[in-house]
Write an enzyme that holds these catalytic residues in place. Structure first.
Site, PDB file in Angstrom:
ATOM      1  N   GLU A  37       0.810  -1.209   0.000  1.00 23.15           N
ATOM      2  CA  GLU A  37       0.000   0.000   0.000  1.00 23.15           C
ATOM      3  C   GLU A  37       0.854   1.275   0.000  1.00 23.15           C
ATOM      4  OE1 GLU A  37      -3.329   0.481  -0.361  1.00 23.15           O
ATOM      5  OE2 GLU A  37      -2.804   2.598  -0.265  1.00 23.15           O
ATOM      6  N   THR A  79      -5.843   1.461  -5.537  1.00 21.23           N
ATOM      7  CA  THR A  79      -5.424   0.058  -5.408  1.00 21.23           C
ATOM      8  C   THR A  79      -6.117  -0.825  -6.441  1.00 21.23           C
ATOM      9  OG1 THR A  79      -5.330   0.377  -3.010  1.00 21.23           O
ATOM     10  CG2 THR A  79      -5.060  -1.857  -3.799  1.00 21.23           C
ATOM     11  N   HIS A 195      -1.517   3.107   4.777  1.00 25.59           N
ATOM     12  CA  HIS A 195      -2.517   3.875   4.037  1.00 25.59           C
ATOM     13  C   HIS A 195      -2.679   5.244   4.680  1.00 25.59           C
ATOM     14  CE1 HIS A 195      -6.305   5.097   2.217  1.00 25.59           C
ATOM     15  NE2 HIS A 195      -6.186   4.103   1.354  1.00 25.59           N
ATOM     16  N   ASP A 254       1.622  -0.105  -4.814  1.00 23.16           N
ATOM     17  CA  ASP A 254       0.426   0.016  -5.672  1.00 23.16           C
ATOM     18  C   ASP A 254       0.301   1.397  -6.306  1.00 23.16           C
ATOM     19  OD1 ASP A 254      -0.392   1.292  -3.285  1.00 23.16           O
ATOM     20  OD2 ASP A 254      -2.371   0.347  -3.254  1.00 23.16           O
ATOM     21  N   HIS A 255       0.731   2.432  -5.590  1.00 26.69           N
ATOM     22  CA  HIS A 255       0.652   3.812  -6.098  1.00 26.69           C
ATOM     23  C   HIS A 255       1.341   4.723  -5.093  1.00 26.69           C
ATOM     24  CE1 HIS A 255      -2.450   4.261  -3.071  1.00 26.69           C
ATOM     25  NE2 HIS A 255      -3.068   3.206  -3.583  1.00 26.69           N
TER      26      HIS A 255
HETATM   27  C1  GP9 Z   1      -8.694  -0.673   0.590  1.00 23.38           C
HETATM   28  C2  GP9 Z   1      -7.293  -0.595   0.167  1.00 23.38           C
HETATM   29  C3  GP9 Z   1      -6.848   0.815   0.014  1.00 23.38           C
HETATM   30  O1  GP9 Z   1      -9.214  -1.955   0.593  1.00 23.38           O
HETATM   31  O2  GP9 Z   1      -7.079  -1.337  -0.969  1.00 23.38           O
HETATM   32  O3  GP9 Z   1      -7.446   1.406  -1.050  1.00 23.38           O
HETATM   33  P1  GP9 Z   1      -6.899   2.695  -1.791  1.00 23.38           P
HETATM   34  O4  GP9 Z   1      -7.486   3.883  -1.088  1.00 23.38           O
HETATM   35  O5  GP9 Z   1      -5.420   2.719  -1.722  1.00 23.38           O
HETATM   36  O6  GP9 Z   1      -7.391   2.541  -3.177  1.00 23.38           O
HETATM   37 MN    MN Z   2      -3.787   1.630  -2.307  1.00 25.87          MN
END
Ligand code: GP9
Ligand code: MN
Length: 401
Positions: A37, A79, A195, A254-255
């Site tokens: 994340e 994500t 996150h 992921d980003h």
């Molecule tokens: C939520 C997680 C985070 O299930 O994948 O989501 P994001 O805000 O990074 O898209």
């Molecule tokens: Mn994410």
């Protein structure tokens, strides 16, 4: 129309499917994909207050293929966009999330390809609610056999923070489920603790916060460090259970995690002078492919997140010539082919297009727009074709093979 079909065909056949020396070296192995994340590439080998913020990843990259010039290509689906790119080799939409908007489509996805080529069992593991990003429904569309979500974990107030279960208990509990999966398997594990806004209980902090004027940046260091420890726990657990050796591991961010607003504080922490293209540079995410028994190396070829799929399929010895996808093997990717972003920006071999301006990639100096113009067509062409496939549900009649 006709030209679109021709254009698509060109993209399919253009692919060389070059069988480089590593082609097939991960054939038949279990696949463990770890989506990290909000993990940006700058964290790797970075010290804050004299301490490494990712000691485990730093040791892992020394014995892995570490791609350190890969860019986040997600859009609003965050994500879910990253999952979509890696599973389908198609681009996210310019607005919303494909997971939410197109769950009834047919896709030639990683789970389906691996099922067809080696009878893989596919499972996704994530501690959040199963309906978040419409995962429950989309995973069925993508061909996952099982989704271990919040309801499958022992979640307590104690072991949770922010969006849900913390990464260490998440991995600990996931290992017990992974142990029971039919082999070979494709297991996708999606972390959560790192996150926004990067919250962490004091007792879980393994490093002190940074001291910039932005608490978001200061805390990010602590959740990144915690996630690193969690990944170490996962590897340790898999080794202890004999589940490490016959597995190929793919770890990627992921980003971005630090949004533009906080980038000046990030630059301050990293000691980077202000630069107009810092925003694009900070789009870099780590991509680490670890195959036990292989030495690996650090690879500086520029590429996009979308390229993870092709790289992996080639390592797994799967012929990809017939797949309609925009993913390119990072071991052979042509650096003249731009890495494109949904806002129209891109990274070329020597230039960066950002906010409709053209910059020299090395210096970040603005250069004449002409230098970027010749690539703009590739950018729009790729997005146009990808969107056509999604909006037209064009893979309905395609064969997985
Ligand atoms: C939520 C997680 C985070 O299930 O994948 O989501 P994001 O805000 O990074 O898209
Ligand atoms: Mn994410």
């Amino acid at each position: 129309g006709k030209s679109d079909t021709a254009g698509m065909k060109e993209y399919i056949t253009r692919k060389k499917n070059e069988k480089h020396e590593l082609f097939g070296t991960a054939k038949g192995k279990n696949l463990v994909l770890i989506s990290m994340e909000s993990t940006q590439d700058f964290v790797v080998n970075q010290k804050v207050n004299g301490k490494e913020i990712t000691p485990f990843l730093n040791s892992l990259v020394k014995e892995s293929y570490y791609f350190n010039q890969i860019y986040d290509q997600t859009a609003q689906g965050k994500t879910s966009d990253s999952e979509f790119m890696i599973d389908t080799g198609l681009y996210p939409l310019s607005g919303g999330s494909v997971f939410v908007r197109r769950p009834e489509n047919t896709f030639i996805s990683l789970p389906k390809i691996l099922k067809e080529n080696g009878n893989y069992y596919a499972a996704s593991f994530h501690g959040n609610d199963p309906t978040f990003w419409n995962r429950e429904q989309m995973y069925q569309t993508l061909g996952y056999d099982r989704f271990f979500s919040k309801k499958d974990y022992k979640v307590t107030h104690e072991n949770s923070i922010n969006y849900g279960i913390k990464d260490i208990p998440f991995f600990e509990q996931s290992i017990n489920q992974m142990e029971r999966l039919p082999k070979p398997y494709y297991a996708k594990l999606i972390t959560l603790t790192n996150h926004f806004p990067f919250l962490l209980n004091e007792k879980d902090q393994m490093i002190s916060t940074a001291n910039t004027d932005q608490d978001v940046v200061n805390r990010y260091v602590t959740t990144i460090r915690y996630q690193d420890e969690a990944i170490k726990t996962l590897f340790g657990g898999l080794k202890a259970k004999g589940m490490y050796d016959d597995t190929v591991f793919v770890l990627y961010g992921d980003h971005y995690g630090i949004s533009e607003k906080y980038e000046p504080a990030l630059s301050e922490m990293l000691g980077n002078p202000p630069n107009p293209v810092n925003d694009t540079r900070y789009k870099q995410i780590p991509v680490i492919i670890h195959i036990p028994g292989q030495k690996g190396k650090t690879i500086g070829t520029p590429g996009g997140e979308i390229d993870i799929r092709e790289t992996l399929l080639h390592l797994m010895g799967i012929d990809t010539k017939e797949f309609m996808s925009f993913s390119q093997d990072l071991f052979t990717r042509d650096s003249r082919h731009p890495v494109i972003f949904r806002d129209g920006g891109f990274v070329g071999k020597t230039m960066i297009a950002q906010d409709n301006n053209c910059y020299d990639k090395k210096t970040g100096q603005e250069i004449e727009a002409q230098a970027c113009e010749k690539y703009q067509e590739t950018v729009w062409n790729e997005f146009h074709l990808s969107d056509e496939i999604i909006y037209g549900d064009l893979l309905r009649f395609a064969k997985v093979r």
